[in-house]
Design a protein around this motif. Structure first.
Motif, PDB file in Angstrom:
ATOM      1  N   ALA A   1    -105.710 -30.456  12.136  1.00  0.00           N
ATOM      2  CA  ALA A   1    -106.195 -31.956  12.247  1.00  0.00           C
ATOM      3  C   ALA A   1    -106.675 -32.393  10.762  1.00  0.00           C
TER       4      ALA A   1
ATOM      5  N   GLY B   1    -109.414 -40.364  13.917  1.00  0.00           N
ATOM      6  CA  GLY B   1    -109.575 -39.153  14.720  1.00  0.00           C
ATOM      7  C   GLY B   1    -109.566 -38.238  16.091  1.00  0.00           C
TER       8      GLY B   1
ATOM      9  N   THR C   1    -103.252 -38.869   6.170  1.00  0.00           N
ATOM     10  CA  THR C   1    -102.387 -39.536   6.365  1.00  0.00           C
ATOM     11  C   THR C   1    -103.302 -41.568   5.922  1.00  0.00           C
TER      12      THR C   1
ATOM     13  N   ASP D   1    -109.432 -36.566  19.959  1.00  0.00           N
ATOM     14  CA  ASP D   1    -109.368 -35.547  21.001  1.00  0.00           C
ATOM     15  C   ASP D   1    -109.944 -35.957  22.093  1.00  0.00           C
TER      16      ASP D   1
ATOM     17  N   VAL E   1    -105.528 -41.554  15.731  1.00  0.00           N
ATOM     18  CA  VAL E   1    -104.029 -40.487  15.443  1.00  0.00           C
ATOM     19  C   VAL E   1    -104.888 -39.388  16.218  1.00  0.00           C
ATOM     20  N   THR E   2    -103.514 -39.059  16.636  1.00  0.00           N
ATOM     21  CA  THR E   2    -104.242 -37.184  17.741  1.00  0.00           C
ATOM     22  C   THR E   2    -103.215 -36.199  16.947  1.00  0.00           C
ATOM     23  N   VAL E   3    -103.895 -34.651  16.783  1.00  0.00           N
ATOM     24  CA  VAL E   3    -102.736 -33.949  16.221  1.00  0.00           C
ATOM     25  C   VAL E   3    -102.620 -32.898  17.312  1.00  0.00           C
TER      26      VAL E   3
ATOM     27  N   VAL F   1    -114.683 -39.818  12.055  1.00  0.00           N
ATOM     28  CA  VAL F   1    -114.243 -39.170  13.477  1.00  0.00           C
ATOM     29  C   VAL F   1    -115.982 -38.916  13.680  1.00  0.00           C
TER      30      VAL F   1
ATOM     31  N   LEU G   1    -104.715 -35.727   9.086  1.00  0.00           N
ATOM     32  CA  LEU G   1    -106.059 -37.068   8.990  1.00  0.00           C
ATOM     33  C   LEU G   1    -106.674 -37.150   7.541  1.00  0.00           C
TER      34      LEU G   1
END
Length: 321
Positions: A123, A34, A130, A36, A62-64, A139, A127
């Motif tokens: 978020a 994850g 996913t 950001d 993965v970004t949300v 993370v 995750l």
């Protein structure tokens, strides 16, 4: 979930839903990280890159995009419609730029395949949804949101408690390249601990570092050895019993003499593991130990370690927990 996916640097085939896709998406096992805008997320990304290379897997970044609060399904649908494809592509480019920045700072070229994904939603739940049971989720301790004042952010806390795959939490502090010590596994004989032992041995092999098995013990857990009336056996006698028991547990978990270093600490487990984390590449623990209650998802030792460790901590749970 709507997603924008593609290889680092853009390009890639376009799916029927308009999202970019890459061949790495078809792999069976993924390292999922994850990301950001926080510095801690970059540390987590760098660590995940190493993990993907060492394990021979691919990397899914993965970004949300979070949704604002909504009071009805119709308002949620309206907000989804307002997040245009151009906006999702812009977020994808920003995330790809973060990946490129971290790759540029590595000591060697990145050989693992990378896919960047943009999802819309909350978020932690994104995750968790996913990853599969055979994947690995990474993370940072905390992100760039309003909970960054906490030692363990809301996203990292939720995924550790709810994900059904190994989860690594990468802490703030020193850079990833400073973690060069052994893989330390906290062992107490529980089923989660035995699974953590097997996983830790695999990680030590992958990272080409020693394996250290740490057991914290107290006199209350050791049967009193035979001794003449009125004579208290020395502490070393109790420790020998504990070491023999730990040796049997390691052999039962790993099936052979792995050359692991067995470390005994006559202390509570959480402080012992936190102290060991200061010189470790990674600390691996089960989600619950022998003292864990069936209703608890994460034991107190794992929780304390996640808040205070000086290196990445991986929490491993058995499939039923």
């Amino acid at each position: 979930m709507t997603s924008v996916m593609g290889p680092v640097g853009g390009g890639g085939p376009v799916g029927t839903d308009g999202s970019l896709r890459d061949a790495a998406e078809e792999a069976d096992v993924h390292v999922v990280v994850g990301v950001d805008a926080s510095k801690n997320a970059r540390r987590a990304l760098a660590w995940a890159m190493d993990l993907a290379e060492q394990s021979g897997g691919d990397l899914r970044v993965v970004t949300v995009v979070p949704l604002p609060s909504a009071t009805s399904p119709w308002s949620i649908w309206s907000m989804l419609r307002e997040i245009s494809a151009d906006e999702r592509l812009a977020v994808h480019r920003q995330a790809s730029a973060v990946v490129a920045e971290v790759v540029a700072g590595r000591e060697r070229p990145l050989v693992a395949s990378v896919v960047v994904e943009v999802h819309i939603g909350e978020a932690a739940h994104v995750l968790i949804d996913t990853v599969g049971a055979d994947d690995h989720l990474v993370v940072g301790t905390r992100g760039s949101g309003p909970v960054q004042r906490a030692l363990l952010g809301s996203v990292s806390s939720k995924v550790v408690h709810l994900a059904h795959c190994p989860v690594t939490v990468v802490p703030l502090g020193a850079g990833v390249n400073t973690w060069r010590g052994p893989v330390v596994v906290g062992a107490d004989g529980s089923s989660d601990s035995q699974r953590a032992l097997r996983y830790g041995a695999q990680r030590a092999t992958q990272a080409a570092v020693p394996l250290q098995v740490l057991h914290a013990w107290s006199l209350f857990e050791v049967p009193a050895p035979p001794s003449p009336p009125g004579v208290t056996p020395p502490l070393e006698t109790y420790e020998a019993i504990v070491r023999e028991r730990l040796t049997r547990q390691v052999l039962a978990a790993l099936g052979a003499d792995t050359g692991a270093e067995l470390v005994l600490r006559h202390s509570p487990p959480a402080p012992a593991l936190v102290a060991a984390s200061g010189g470790a590449t990674e600390v691996v623990v089960g989600s619950r130990g022998r003292g864990g209650l069936p209703g608890l998802v994460l034991g107190s030792v794992s929780t304390q370690l996640l808040h205070h460790a000086g290196c990445p901590v991986t929490v491993v749970r058995t499939p039923s927990t």
